[in-house]
Enzyme design. Structure first.
Site, PDB file in Angstrom:
ATOM      1  N   ASP A   1       0.866  -1.182   0.000  1.00  0.00           N
ATOM      2  CA  ASP A   1       0.000   0.000   0.000  1.00  0.00           C
ATOM      3  C   ASP A   1       0.909   1.241   0.000  1.00  0.00           C
ATOM      4  OD1 ASP A   1      -2.253   1.602   0.354  1.00  0.00           O
ATOM      5  OD2 ASP A   1      -2.387   1.225   2.519  1.00  0.00           O
TER       6      ASP A   1
ATOM      7  N   GLU B   1       2.681   5.129  -3.888  1.00  0.00           N
ATOM      8  CA  GLU B   1       2.687   6.146  -4.967  1.00  0.00           C
ATOM      9  C   GLU B   1       4.018   6.865  -5.074  1.00  0.00           C
ATOM     10  OE1 GLU B   1       0.376   5.853  -2.549  1.00  0.00           O
ATOM     11  OE2 GLU B   1      -1.043   4.769  -3.796  1.00  0.00           O
TER      12      GLU B   1
ATOM     13  N   ASP C   1      -9.192   4.141  -1.631  1.00  0.00           N
ATOM     14  CA  ASP C   1     -10.102   4.533  -0.548  1.00  0.00           C
ATOM     15  C   ASP C   1     -11.419   5.117  -1.052  1.00  0.00           C
ATOM     16  OD1 ASP C   1      -8.007   3.675   0.909  1.00  0.00           O
ATOM     17  OD2 ASP C   1      -7.327   5.660   1.561  1.00  0.00           O
TER      18      ASP C   1
HETATM   19  C1  NOJ Z   1      -4.577   3.305   2.821  1.00  0.00           C
HETATM   20  C2  NOJ Z   1      -5.240   2.185   2.087  1.00  0.00           C
HETATM   21  O1  NOJ Z   1      -5.825   2.656   0.914  1.00  0.00           O
HETATM   22  C3  NOJ Z   1      -6.246   1.510   2.987  1.00  0.00           C
HETATM   23  O2  NOJ Z   1      -6.859   0.460   2.297  1.00  0.00           O
HETATM   24  C4  NOJ Z   1      -5.584   1.030   4.249  1.00  0.00           C
HETATM   25  O3  NOJ Z   1      -6.538   0.489   5.108  1.00  0.00           O
HETATM   26  C5  NOJ Z   1      -4.880   2.193   4.940  1.00  0.00           C
HETATM   27  N1  NOJ Z   1      -3.967   2.803   4.045  1.00  0.00           N
HETATM   28  C6  NOJ Z   1      -4.140   1.751   6.202  1.00  0.00           C
HETATM   29  O4  NOJ Z   1      -3.125   0.894   5.883  1.00  0.00           O
END
Ligand code: NOJ
Length: 975
Positions: free
Chosen positions: A552, A555, A629
């Site tokens: 995660d 970017e 998200d």
């Molecule tokens: C951002 C991610 O997009 C999300 O899915 C994740 O729960 C959080 N970071 C925490 O790691």
């Protein structure tokens, strides 16, 4: 407690981070627009748009200042080389831009333009920068893995018009590149018709290197009048945004080009945006956007719907489509990129002599730095364009089979007991699932590769418990490494010099989940080697054969960085600026983890499963992606369909959205509808923000839990069809879920349809319900085949929209006539437990009475399939013979016999024939013959039952347990 001493600057960062984190907990807020640049705030975007405006204002008198020197042209081994000269001032001074046009054996053409001065390193860097002097030329090392063999047949043609050079190439010599010398431009033609035009609008723009001339104080006039008077001087040398100043040591260096698709009304692709599948115009006007589509991978908090704003990943690959022609371009550049789209209509008039009006789609691409590097694909079908693109950037890796099942995630399952409890409850409620996920809280104080000793003391027991039902655990590992003493990972990374650097070469420090952090620079081969060492079972203690990984924030997300990422003048391996490689960064991290997972144990050769948030062209080789998200809202549910469809046609089909929506608490009907839609995402994971209420499917209560379970069972029973579609993607690049235009490229009415989808080649057509309170929905049928409701065989036939009633428990899912769908109907707890289960074949007869379909099977785990350990069958129902046959279409190898032996007992236990003809009404048996059967078994009678369909519904027949092996050839005779 922070154990590092904080300077006042650091305190400002702490404050920023705390505010960022607080903002995360605000239930519903809008995207923070001010955190992200508009085109007008991005210097090169503004300049390139201004350039386009000027060209359009001057219209017929506008001439592009670029010409190809005809005396420089050479042609060798499928490649044309030459020099483009750019006129840079009124005095006629020119700079040299080396050009290549490569014609590839696949029929793809590649155009590159570089800058001689930068190529030779003859430029001066400002601000004592250590950056490389060239234009970034390593994007292909990351993105391209094949398909570059030069064409042997391409040749310069003698019949070119004056001032042009013509190259004939492609399959059967059907393609031509007509290269105009002055101003330089290229028309790519198929069968004599221009399909793609470069620089037709004269917007080619390569910002050549020039020294910064500091004007003596008081002097108003620039020393040298710029050739292009609208070059805005203010953003050339420095740019500030959100409190950060980009030192731009090489000055302006953007590349821009217009790419026109004459006669094409629709363009698709260039993910990732929360937008429609058919891309919108971007220069204002009703229903259009005002901003170009932006590609600058970013952690966009609570992203907007229906917007060209950038998201987490970038695939600069676009397809243009019109009736019976699809073409495409791939803009290979890792820097910030924007794409403007204009559709210009010409209407038929009295003088048009019967020629109908048409629409040209004009696109304008510009990137902040790097080479101009464009691949042109001439189709003619959607599948050809995707195949050519995938040949270059790689095919979707054949996944771990479990990863096609359902994934249960939330931020966070808080203890190992919590994980075990969820696992137990899923079983108690008979809800199938394959994987449970751990978000960042499992770590000890956000230090990756560690477990919180208080909450996860029993990692082994937890994994064992999951393994009892062959379930897996996915743990998150992010690229930011916590900056604390006594954490060996940070010590090693920094002492080995593997962190990303600032512009002056020191390790770059920023803020993310752990607070102060450093970022592993996965452009560096040494970092990849080091990263590999971290995933070995003996180093990453507490992981086992059923642990897989989630990447995660790659970017990369930097909470206190400009636009929530790294400063552009940061440096990576080889002293390339972050500016040059930003969009590729996420893929390099995903790649490092992939390499690590392949090697985590000597002798263990298994396919990794790694989910990534950030991606680039080529990421499809490494795992799955999800759309980040999203929010628990109906519009986000609706947007997930075009977004995943777009991933599919853009070469990265293993995609899905957080089921239920990440932020917020979904109402139960939204949650239910989301599961019903989610079963059609190639990657299906329920996920939720830390601040949301628990929402595992068993918590929804009756009737929601039952309806969700029913949806998941459909997903599981269709896993053979899904896995077969994944296999197809892995060898041809074909999307796993497909939009209407892809399946029916001649059906103009369906070109913009993006709220329904086909699954692979199965003929399954789904129209997920994505609106609140819907009692019915319209499904669009593009041909005159009969379509049958998946559940009760109601017949829908006739081109156009058909209404389907959709009470909450109803999933609008049709089967197109002409297909055979493989299923496994025995309910199980996880996909691996279905490994030896028998199959059901659903034969859906087409209007001609025929049907065909495929099944691909392998061990779903190792790479043995590359040595023949697989089964690939084609099933055919033919009206002439009135028989259903199973034919081997697999590739055998040394491991075939052992695999076939392993699967020998797996049989077809049921055949359902939907649309069974009336003549079968009196029939009660069929005859089965199987390859290699004993003499007495050569023609076995097997029971069949025929059922008349009530009004509006199809007849069907069921052959009960023909006992034919999935590994063998056989025939079921209905005559
Ligand atoms: C951002 C991610 O997009 C999300 O899915 C994740 O729960 C959080 N970071 C925490 O790691």
């Amino acid at each position: 407690m922070l154990s590092v001493s904080l300077t006042s600057r650091s305190w400002a960062f702490v404050f920023l981070v705390i505010s960022a984190i607080c903002a995360l907990f605000t239930p519903i807020a809008a995207v923070k627009h001010e955190n992200f640049k508009t085109c007008a705030q991005s210097g090169f975007c503004k300049r390139n748009r201004a350039f386009a405006d000027k060209a359009s204002e001057l219209s017929s008198t506008w001439e592009s200042p670029y010409r190809l020197d005809p005396t420089s042209i050479t042609f060798d081994n499928g490649k044309l080389s030459g020099t483009v000269l750019k006129k840079i001032n009124a005095a006629g001074e020119e700079v040299k831009l080396p050009l290549t046009i490569s014609f590839l054996e696949s029929g793809t053409a590649r155009v590159t333009l570089d800058e001689e001065k930068r190529q030779k390193g003859e430029i001066e860097l400002r601000n004592e920068s250590k950056a490389r002097k060239e234009r970034y030329n390593e994007a292909e090392d990351w993105a391209i893995v094949g398909g570059l063999e030069p064409s042997t047949g391409a040749a310069i043609s003698a019949d070119a018009d004056e001032g042009t050079t013509k190259v004939v190439y492609g399959p059967g010599g059907k393609f031509q590149a007509v290269i105009r010398h002055s101003p330089v431009g290229i028309d790519f033609r198929r069968d004599g018709q221009t399909q793609v035009r470069l620089n037709g609008e004269g917007l080619l723009n390569m910002e050549h290197w020039r020294p910064k001339v500091d004007k003596p104080e008081g002097e108003e006039k620039p020393e040298e009048p710029p050739a292009i008077p609208f070059e805005d001087d203010t953003s050339l040398w420095e740019e500030s945004f959100g409190g950060n100043t980009d030192s731009k040591p090489r000055g302006p260096e953007s590349v821009g080009l217009d790419i026109t698709f004459p006669g094409f009304e629709h363009v698709y692709g260039i993910p990732e945006h929360a937008s429609s599948l058919s891309l919108k115009q971007t220069r204002g006007g009703e229903g259009n956007y005002d901003e170009p589509y932006r590609l600058y991978n970013a952690d966009v908090f609570e992203y907007l719907m229906d917007s060209p704003m950038t998201l987490y990943g970038a695939v600069p690959f676009m397809q243009a489509h019109k009736k019976d022609s699809t073409v495409g371009v791939f803009w290979l550049n890792g820097a910030e990129t924007w794409v403007d789209i204009i559709k210009s209509k010409s209407t038929a008039n009295a003088l048009s002599m019967g020629v109908a009006g048409h629409t040209d789609t004009k696109t304008h691409w510009f990137s902040e730095s790097g080479l101009l590097d464009v691949f042109v694909f001439l189709g003619p079908e959607p599948k050809d364009v995707i195949k050519s693109y995938s040949e270059l950037t790689g095919y979707t890796q054949l996944p771990q089979e479990f990863s096609v099942g359902y994934h249960q995630c939330r931020w966070n399952y808080v203890t190992d007991d919590d994980v075990i409890d969820v696992d137990r409850k899923m079983d108690k409620f008979n809800i199938p699932y394959d994987v449970i996920w751990l978000d960042i809280e499992y770590t000890h104080e956000k230090k990756y590769f560690t477990w919180d000793p208080l909450t996860f003391p029993k990692t082994e027991e937890m994994h064992k418990k999951l393994d009892e039902h062959d379930r897996k655990l996915v743990a998150i590992i992010d690229p930011h490494i916590k900056n604390v003493p006594d954490y060996p990972i940070i010590e090693e990374m920094r002492s080995k010099g593997l962190a990303a650097k600032t512009k002056d070469g020191s390790d770059y420090e920023g803020w993310c989940w752990p607070g102060s952090s450093y970022w592993v620079d996965t452009f560096n081969p040494a970092s990849i080697e080091w990263w590999k060492s971290l995933f070995r079972y003996e180093t990453f203690k507490g992981t086992f054969h059923n642990t897989f990984i989630w990447n995660d924030m790659n970017e990369p997300s930097v909470f206190n960085g400009p636009e929530t990422t790294m400063p552009k003048d940061n440096l990576h391996y080889g002293n390339w600026e972050h500016r040059d490689v930003h969009n590729i960064n996420g893929m390099t991290f995903h790649n490092a983890t992939f390499q690590a997972m392949v090697e985590r144990k000597k002798g263990e050769v298994r396919r990794p499963f790694i989910l990534t948030r950030s991606f680039y062209s080529g990421s499809q080789r490494l795992g799955a992606m999800w759309t980040g998200d999203n929010q628990a809202r109906w519009d986000h549910l609706a947007a997930s369909i075009p977004m995943t469809l777009n991933q599919g046609i853009s070469g990265f089909p293993f995609a899905g959205a957080d089921v239920g929506g990440f932020f917020g608490n979904p109402e139960k009907d939204l949650l239910t509808r989301w599961y019903q839609a989610g079963i059609f995402y190639p990657f299906m994971r329920g996920h939720a923000h830390i601040d949301t209420r628990r929402r595992e499917p068993y918590l929804a209560g009756s009737p929601y839990t039952e309806i969700i379970t029913q949806a998941l069972r459909i997903r599981y029973s269709l896993l053979p069809a899904w896995y077969t579609a994944f296999h197809e993607a892995s060898v041809s690049g074909a999307p796993i879920i497909r939009p209407n235009y892809y399946v029916h490229p001649g059906d103009e009415k369906g070109f913009a349809i993006d709220d329904q989808l086909y699954i692979g080649e199965t003929g399954l057509l789904a129209k997920p319900v994505t609106t609140e309170g819907a009692t019915s929905t319209d499904i669009y049928i593009a041909d005159d085949e009969p379509y049958f409701d998946y559940f009760d065989y109601t017949i829908y036939q006739g081109k156009g929209h058909h209404k389907i009633d959709v009470p909450l428990e109803k999933i609008p899912l049709l089967m197109q006539g002409g297909h055979i769908i493989p299923r496994r109907d025995r309910p199980r707890r996880s996909s691996s437990l279905m490994k030896y289960d028998p199959y059901t074949l659903v034969v859906v007869l087409g209007k001609d009475g025929k049907a065909s379909g495929e099944l691909y099977v392998d061990d779903g785990d190792t790479y043995d399939y590359l040595e023949g350990a697989s089964i690939h069958r084609r099933f055919l129902f033919d009206t002439e013979t009135n028989a259903l046959t199973s034919i081997d279409i697999g590739t055998s190898g040394p491991k075939t016999p052992a695999y076939l032996k392993d699967q020998a007992k797996v049989r077809v236990e049921k055949v359902i024939i939907v649309g069974a003809p009336d003549e079968w009404s009196g029939k009660s048996e069929v005859f089965v013959s199987e390859e290699g059967a004993k003499e007495s078994q050569r023609r076995r009678a097997v029971e069949m039952a025929w059922f008349a369909g009530p009004k509006g519904k199809a007849n069907y027949a069921v052959v009960r347990d023909p006992k034919v092996s999935i590994t063998k050839g056989w025939k079921i005779d209905f005559a």
